[in-house]
Design a protein around this motif. Structure first.
Motif, PDB file in Angstrom:
ATOM      1  N   LEU A   1      -0.168 -82.946  16.187  1.00  0.00           N
ATOM      2  CA  LEU A   1       0.597 -81.762  15.789  1.00  0.00           C
ATOM      3  C   LEU A   1       1.869 -82.145  15.031  1.00  0.00           C
TER       4      LEU A   1
ATOM      5  N   ARG B   1      -5.424 -76.380  19.096  1.00  0.00           N
ATOM      6  CA  ARG B   1      -4.213 -76.386  18.277  1.00  0.00           C
ATOM      7  C   ARG B   1      -3.127 -75.487  18.858  1.00  0.00           C
TER       8      ARG B   1
ATOM      9  N   ALA C   1       0.877 -76.700  14.228  1.00  0.00           N
ATOM     10  CA  ALA C   1      -0.360 -76.229  14.848  1.00  0.00           C
ATOM     11  C   ALA C   1      -1.300 -75.619  13.819  1.00  0.00           C
TER      12      ALA C   1
END
Length: 250
Positions: free
Chosen positions: A104, A42, A32
């Motif tokens: 991610l 994120r 993230a």
């Protein structure tokens, strides 16, 4: 038949489980911090994945401790496979359908993804249980030796990747394929040595512990998590080689 679970196995599993979860959460938040997008996007994605990981763990623990996966006879269906395959299918669907999740996991540093599987040395507990006469050798030896080997080499391969060694990519591929093969063999031998329809080995000393709590957490949590990590490593390696090839062509 209900197997007697040794105290040292309970203690070992209770100590290792939070360590493995911490590794998973650490990788999520590391990704993230590096992925592109707004902070809200994120960290929202990381939060959702963290909740999913904890819910998965809680579900696996509940089902395992409720003896939901314990085989009741030689004609029993190996339901423990559902505990292994369903998390894998859910994870694959999530990465396929969500660009945020894919971004991610692709942002997690490759050396850390590899090093994370150092926890696999914990598979040495299979060797201890075999020496204690609680697991058949047909399962314990390949599973234990393979896990310990994978865990030890995870550190070596991660170091090569961090140092950008010219051998790093080939080493990572070899390590990951070996690690996947180890898990496949362990799952197959676990099924063939346990009561159920595929029980063809170790009839004199069947593998009762693998479908009993807490060892059932291995095929329903630790193994799927390891396969997910291997899959992400191979995905990143493929993209890395593809990018390098495109640059070379240009």
């Amino acid at each position: 038949m209900t197997p007697q679970v040794p105290v040292y196995l309970m203690t070992f599993e209770m100590a290792l489980r939070p360590f493995v979860v911490a590794i998973g959460l650490g990788l999520i938040w590391m990704g993230a911090a590096r992925m592109e997008g707004s902070a809200r996007s994120r960290y929202g994605t990381a939060g959702a994945l963290s909740v999913a990981l904890i819910v998965w763990l809680a579900g696996a623990q509940f089902l395992g401790s409720s003896n939901a996966y314990r085989a009741t006879g030689e004609d029993a269906v190996p339901t423990v496979l559902l505990g292994l395959l369903i998390p894998l299918m859910v994870a694959a669907a999530g990465m396929w359908s969500s660009q945020r999740i894919a971004s991610l996991v692709l942002a997690i540093p490759l050396p850390w993804l590899v090093a994370a599987q150092a926890y696999r040395v914990g598979g040495g507990i299979f060797l201890v249980l075999w020496a204690d006469g609680r697991l058949p050798w047909q399962f314990a030896l390949p599973a234990g030796i393979g896990d310990v080997t994978t865990g030890c080499f995870a550190v070596i391969v991660a170091t090569l990747l961090a140092q950008r060694s010219h051998r790093a990519v080939s080493a990572a591929y070899s390590w990951s394929l070996f690690g996947i093969a180890d898990l496949v063999v362990a799952v197959a031998m676990g099924g063939m040595t346990s009561p159920g329809r595929v029980h063809v080995l170790a009839h004199d000393a069947p593998n009762l512990l693998i479908s009993s709590y807490p060892l059932v957490m291995v095929p329903t949590f630790a193994v799927p998590l390891a396969l997910m990590l291997h899959g992400i490593v191979l995905w990143q390696l493929r993209r890395k080689i593809g990018s390098t090839s495109r640059l070379a062509t240009a």
